[in-house]
Write a protein that holds these residues in place. Structure first.
Motif, short mmCIF file in Angstrom:
data_model
loop_
_atom_site.label_atom_id
_atom_site.label_comp_id
_atom_site.label_asym_id
_atom_site.label_seq_id
_atom_site.Cartn_x
_atom_site.Cartn_y
_atom_site.Cartn_z
N LEU A 95 -5.05 -1.41 -1.87
CA LEU A 95 -5.97 -0.68 -0.99
C LEU A 95 -7.43 -0.79 -1.43
CD1 LEU A 95 -3.89 2.57 -0.45
CD2 LEU A 95 -4.36 0.81 1.24
N LEU A 96 -7.66 -1.32 -2.63
CA LEU A 96 -9.02 -1.34 -3.17
C LEU A 96 -9.87 -2.35 -2.40
CD1 LEU A 96 -8.24 -1.16 -6.99
CD2 LEU A 96 -8.67 0.71 -5.39
N LEU A 97 -10.92 -1.83 -1.78
CA LEU A 97 -11.88 -2.65 -1.03
C LEU A 97 -13.25 -2.12 -1.41
CD1 LEU A 97 -10.29 -2.49 2.53
CD2 LEU A 97 -10.53 -4.58 1.21
N GLU A 98 -14.29 -2.75 -0.93
CA GLU A 98 -15.63 -2.24 -1.17
C GLU A 98 -15.72 -0.82 -0.60
OE1 GLU A 98 -20.20 -3.30 0.00
OE2 GLU A 98 -18.70 -4.86 0.27
N GLY A 99 -16.06 0.14 -1.46
CA GLY A 99 -16.14 1.53 -1.00
C GLY A 99 -14.90 2.34 -1.31
N ILE A 100 -13.79 1.66 -1.63
CA ILE A 100 -12.56 2.38 -1.99
C ILE A 100 -12.26 2.13 -3.46
CG2 ILE A 100 -10.08 2.63 -1.57
CD1 ILE A 100 -10.53 1.71 1.30
N THR A 101 -12.32 3.20 -4.25
CA THR A 101 -12.11 3.08 -5.70
C THR A 101 -10.70 3.52 -6.07
OG1 THR A 101 -12.79 5.36 -6.17
CG2 THR A 101 -14.55 3.70 -6.03
N ALA A 102 -10.33 3.23 -7.32
CA ALA A 102 -9.01 3.65 -7.81
C ALA A 102 -8.87 5.17 -7.74
CB ALA A 102 -8.82 3.16 -9.24
N ASP A 103 -9.98 5.89 -7.96
CA ASP A 103 -9.94 7.36 -7.88
C ASP A 103 -9.60 7.84 -6.47
OD1 ASP A 103 -10.48 7.63 -10.52
OD2 ASP A 103 -12.61 8.15 -10.27
N ASP A 104 -10.12 7.12 -5.47
CA ASP A 104 -9.89 7.53 -4.07
C ASP A 104 -8.41 7.47 -3.70
OD1 ASP A 104 -12.63 7.87 -3.61
OD2 ASP A 104 -12.90 5.76 -3.04
N VAL A 105 -7.66 6.58 -4.35
CA VAL A 105 -6.25 6.40 -3.99
C VAL A 105 -5.32 6.74 -5.17
CG1 VAL A 105 -6.69 4.73 -2.17
CG2 VAL A 105 -6.44 3.92 -4.51
N ALA A 106 -5.85 7.53 -6.11
CA ALA A 106 -5.07 7.89 -7.31
C ALA A 106 -3.77 8.61 -6.95
CB ALA A 106 -5.92 8.75 -8.24
N GLY A 107 -3.78 9.34 -5.83
CA GLY A 107 -2.59 10.07 -5.40
C GLY A 107 -1.44 9.17 -5.02
N LEU A 108 -1.70 7.88 -4.87
CA LEU A 108 -0.64 6.95 -4.47
C LEU A 108 -0.06 6.17 -5.64
CD1 LEU A 108 -2.10 5.57 -1.11
CD2 LEU A 108 -0.35 7.31 -1.44
N LYS A 109 -0.34 6.62 -6.85
CA LYS A 109 0.31 5.99 -8.01
C LYS A 109 1.83 6.06 -7.84
CE LYS A 109 -2.84 4.55 -11.02
NZ LYS A 109 -3.48 3.59 -10.10
N ASP A 110 2.28 7.20 -7.27
CA ASP A 110 3.68 7.30 -6.85
C ASP A 110 3.66 7.35 -5.32
OD1 ASP A 110 6.31 7.79 -6.33
OD2 ASP A 110 6.35 9.83 -7.15
N PRO A 111 3.84 6.17 -4.67
CA PRO A 111 3.64 6.11 -3.22
C PRO A 111 4.85 6.59 -2.42
CG PRO A 111 4.01 3.91 -4.09
CD PRO A 111 4.13 4.85 -5.25
N ASN A 112 5.25 7.85 -2.62
CA ASN A 112 6.36 8.40 -1.85
C ASN A 112 5.86 9.00 -0.54
OD1 ASN A 112 5.32 10.97 -2.48
ND2 ASN A 112 6.64 11.18 -4.27
N TYR A 113 6.78 9.45 0.28
CA TYR A 113 6.41 9.95 1.62
C TYR A 113 5.41 11.10 1.54
CZ TYR A 113 6.88 11.90 6.31
OH TYR A 113 6.60 12.39 7.57
N LEU A 114 5.66 12.04 0.64
CA LEU A 114 4.76 13.19 0.52
C LEU A 114 3.35 12.75 0.15
CD1 LEU A 114 4.06 16.21 0.37
CD2 LEU A 114 4.97 16.22 -1.97
N ASN A 115 3.23 11.88 -0.85
CA ASN A 115 1.90 11.48 -1.32
C ASN A 115 1.13 10.65 -0.28
OD1 ASN A 115 2.17 12.85 -3.69
ND2 ASN A 115 2.96 11.10 -4.85
N VAL A 116 1.86 9.83 0.49
CA VAL A 116 1.21 9.06 1.56
C VAL A 116 0.63 10.01 2.60
CG1 VAL A 116 1.70 7.50 3.51
CG2 VAL A 116 2.52 6.93 1.21
N ASN A 117 1.40 11.04 2.95
CA ASN A 117 0.92 12.03 3.92
C ASN A 117 -0.21 12.89 3.37
OD1 ASN A 117 2.46 12.46 6.70
ND2 ASN A 117 3.88 11.55 5.23
#
Length: 266
Positions: free
Chosen positions: A192-214
C-alpha cells in the motif's frame, strides 16, 4: 441539497451477481438517489462470473489502457460499461486479466479465499479512482460498499488528497456481514505504500484480518453506515468508539430516503 454528485463503489451489484443485501442496495440506492435529482456514477469489479454477453458489457477504449503498478508489477486497467435500462443508469466495471478473469468472486469453488484478494482490493480501489479522474467528474460523496472497497478512504485522504477532483470529496463507508476468515497476505501493508502513504498510516494492517481492514476504512472515512442488520460485533464496537458520524441499519422500505438525508449531514 448542496451535494449533487455521488460516486458508488461496490463489491457486488445485482443483476450482475446474485441477490444479497449488499448487491441490492448497490443496485437500487443509486437509482433512488438519482431520481431525487442527484448525479451518480457506479463501479464494481468485472468478475469472471459476470456474463458479458447477457449483460451487454462493452469496453470503453478511451478509459482503458492505463497500467497500475502493484508489488512492482504492471497490471493493465480495462474499463467496461453496461446499462441498467429500467434505472437509466450505467455501471462501470474494473477489469484485469490477472485479478478478475476467474469465474468466481472472492472465494474458489471450495469456499477458500483467493490468496491475492489483497491485491485485487488495491487494484479495484485505485482503478476506480483513476477512472473517475479520467472522466473528470468530481464527486461530493464517495459511498463505498463492502470490505473490497476498504482502501478507497485511505487513498482519498492520503494519496489523491491533492487532486482537485477529490479535494472536497467526503467518504462514506458501509459495513456488511461480509467477513473473510483468513487474514489477507501478510505483506499487504507494504504493497500500500505510495507517495503520501507511510508505514505509520497502514500500521494497523500488520495483521491484515477482517477487523483491522475495516478499522482502517472507518478511520479514514468521514461517516459510516451499517448496511446489514448484523455485522461483525468487533467492527460494531469500533464504529461506536470511533465517534464517526454513523447511520444505523435501515430497513428495505426506508433506506433510500434515510441514506439520502444522511448525505446532507456528511
Amino acid at each position: 441539497m448542496e451535494k449533487k454528485r455521488i460516486l458508488y463503489i461496490s463489491q457486488e451489484i445485482t443483476p450482475y451477481l446474485p441477490e444479497s443485501e449488499m448487491s441490492e442496495i448497490a443496485r437500487f440506492l443509486p437509482q433512488g438517489v438519482q431520481e431525487k435529482g442527484r448525479e451518480i456514477r457506479t463501479f464494481m469489479p468485472r468478475y469472471g462470473c459476470v456474463n458479458e454477453r447477457r449483460n451487454q458489457l462493452h469496453e470503453v477504449i478511451r478509459l482503458s489502457g492505463m497500467n497500475l503498478v502493484i508489488n512492482d508489477t504492471d497490471h493493465p486497467l480495462i474499463i467496461k460499461v453496461a446499462s441498467i435500462q429500467a434505472a437509466r443508469m450505467q455501471v462501470y466495471f474494473i477489469d484485469n486479466e490477472d485479478y478478475f478473469q476467474r469465474k468466481a468472486v472472492l472465494t474458489d469453488e471450495n469456499g477458500k479465499e483467493f490468496a491475492d484478494n489483497d491485491e485485487r482490493a488495491i487494484f479495484f480501489a485505485r482503478g476506480v479512482l483513476e477512472t473517475v479522474i479520467k472522466l473528470r467528474w468530481a464527486p461530493d460523496i464517495i459511498h463505498c460498499h463492502g470490505w473490497l472497497t476498504s482502501l478507497v478512504p485511505l487513498y482519498i485522504k492520503k494519496y489523491y488528497y491533492n487532486d482537485p477532483l477529490f479535494k472536497e470529496s467526503k467518504v462514506v463507508y458501509s459495513t456488511y456481514n461480509d467477513d473473510f476468515k483468513e487474514p489477507l497476505d501478510k505483506t499487504f501493508s507494504e504493497k500500500l505504500l505510495l507517495e503520501g502513504i507511510t508505514a505509520d498510516d497502514v500500521a494497523g494492517l500488520k495483521d491484515p484480518n477482517y477487523l483491522n481492514v475495516n478499522k482502517m476504512a472507518i478511520d479514514y472515512s468521514d461517516a459510516v453506515i451499517q448496511g446489514t442488520e448484523s455485522i461483525n460485533p468487533a467492527v460494531k464496537d469500533y464504529i461506536n468508539e470511533s465517534g464517526k458520524l454513523f447511520l444505523d441499519y435501515q430497513p428495505k422500505e426506508s433506506y433510500i430516503d434515510a441514506y439520502n438525508e444522511f448525505y446532507e449531514k456528511v
